[in-house]
Design a protein around this motif. Structure first.
Motif, PDB file in Angstrom:
ATOM      1  N   ASP A  96      36.376  40.946  47.207  1.00  0.00           N
ATOM      2  CA  ASP A  96      35.536  41.210  46.040  1.00  0.00           C
ATOM      3  C   ASP A  96      35.893  42.555  45.428  1.00  0.00           C
ATOM      4  OD1 ASP A  96      34.181  38.871  46.260  1.00  0.00           O
ATOM      5  OD2 ASP A  96      32.413  39.725  47.235  1.00  0.00           O
ATOM      6  N   ASP A  98      33.671  44.699  44.211  1.00  0.00           N
ATOM      7  CA  ASP A  98      32.556  45.652  44.202  1.00  0.00           C
ATOM      8  C   ASP A  98      32.540  46.582  45.409  1.00  0.00           C
ATOM      9  OD1 ASP A  98      31.961  43.818  46.084  1.00  0.00           O
ATOM     10  OD2 ASP A  98      29.996  43.271  45.317  1.00  0.00           O
ATOM     11  N   ARG A 201      26.709  47.414  47.711  1.00  0.00           N
ATOM     12  CA  ARG A 201      27.355  47.492  46.420  1.00  0.00           C
ATOM     13  C   ARG A 201      27.188  48.918  45.920  1.00  0.00           C
ATOM     14  NH1 ARG A 201      28.674  45.137  41.640  1.00  0.00           N
ATOM     15  NH2 ARG A 201      29.220  42.984  41.991  1.00  0.00           N
TER      16      ARG A 201
HETATM   17 MG    MG Z   1      29.077  41.780  46.047  1.00  0.00          MG
END
Ligand code: MG
Ligand code: UDP
Length: 309
Positions: A96, A98, A201
């Motif tokens: 990902d 993030d 995050r």
């Molecule tokens: Mg995430």
């Protein structure tokens, strides 16, 4: 572009607060492996500063970066598939954007692969999401296992490493609904799961809401098994047996005791009606899939690809 050892595929949607940090940490980690690599960012129609930041990153490191830009937002898994279609690496890594999947974990997964596995999946041992997300994900992983028989610990963890042949198979299916991870698991000959760390995050919000999560679960179940349909059929059979008994009881009452009253009748009709509606909805799920497959609509449109010629 020549072959490389590792291709990293990253779907990106409105990640202006993370993308530079991610790129820096990722390239540093990949440099430390002494392997050749490329990083493919797939911009899934970002509407913030992400596209500009990606262009800037590309200008600095066009030797290793490739940027695929969609003309709109098609979803994380579609972006990953588009990335898969463009990989040159012998080994493909997904994660990902993030920074919830720390890029520093990648060498550990690569080492595990060297032990002879063709897929190394990460699972989030200590997940840093809210209680609801974490718990729901556990339940969904259980349902997925029961319904599809696909063995993997955490299909929602995107930090995974694949041998190229698996990715080629995934691309061939053109499957873009959800759970490319479950699909890839099916094609793997010798997969293994290892625990990876999971961070909060850092910037921006999760792109998922309850509705999207429910959709994903439905996609997963209808995409990999006929179980929902089969459960429905069994339920239908149960209901019709019960209603036959009920019918005969009512008939008996009417004929023998001359009993009157309609309340239960109405409840019964409503119950049946709800079953019918549920059934139509389920049929729609399968029909919808067949419809898209038959139409052969492209699943995404690429506006632009930045790469070294
Ligand atoms: Mg995430
Ligand atoms: N993402 C994407 N398209 C979308 C939604 C998300 O490319 O429509 C990307 C997002 O930028 C991130 C990854 O998919 O890199 C996972 O998204 P997110 O962190 O929002 O999901 P969560 O961690 O909450 O499951």
């Amino acid at each position: 572009m020549q072959k490389v050892d590792i291709s990293v595929v990253i779907p990106v949607f409105n990640e202006q607060g993370n993308i530079e940090n991610l790129c820096r940490r990722l390239l540093k980690t990949l440099d430390s492996t002494a392997k050749s690599y490329e990083v493919i960012f797939v911009d899934d129609g970002s509407r913030d500063e992400t596209p500009a930041l990606l262009q800037k990153l590309f200008r600095d490191r066009s030797d290793v970066l490739r940027i695929i830009t969609f003309n709109g937002n098609y979803g994380q898994y579609v972006a990953i598939l588009a990335g898969f279609e463009h990989v040159h690496g012998e080994v493909v890594v997904t994660l990902d954007a993030d920074l919830q999947n720390p890029p520093e974990e990648i060498p550990r997964l690569l080492e595990k692969m060297d032990e002879g596995y063709d897929l190394v999946g990460g699972y989030r041992a200590k997940r840093k999401d809210n209680f609801f997300r974490t718990y729901a994900s556990k339940v969904v992983n259980q349902i997925r296992y029961k319904a599809t028989g696909i063995k993997m610990v955490d299909h929602g963890c995107m930090l995974r490493v694949y041998r190229r042949h698996i990715i080629d198979e995934v691309v061939k299916t053109r499957e873009t609904s959800t759970f490319i991870t479950a699909l890839a698991q099916k094609f793997a000959g010798h997969p293994v799961d290892i625990a990876v760390s999971h961070d909060e995050r850092i910037a921006g919000d999760s792109k998922y809401n309850l509705y999207k999560l429910i959709r994903i679960t439905f996609d997963l179940l209808t995409g990999f098994s006929l179980l929902p349909l089969q459960i429905f059929t069994m339920f239908g059979m149960l209901i019709s047996s019960l209603s036959s008994i009920y019918f005969f009881v009512e008939l008996f009452k009417k004929v023998v005791t001359h009993h009157h009253g309609y309340g239960l009748h109405f409840a019964f009709v409503f119950l049946l009606l709800s079953v019918i509606i549920l059934g139509i909805g389920l049929l729609g799920e399968y029909l919808g899939r067949a419809y898209f497959a038959v139409c052969g609509h492209p699943s995404f449109v690429i506006r632009d690809i930045l790469e070294k010629k």
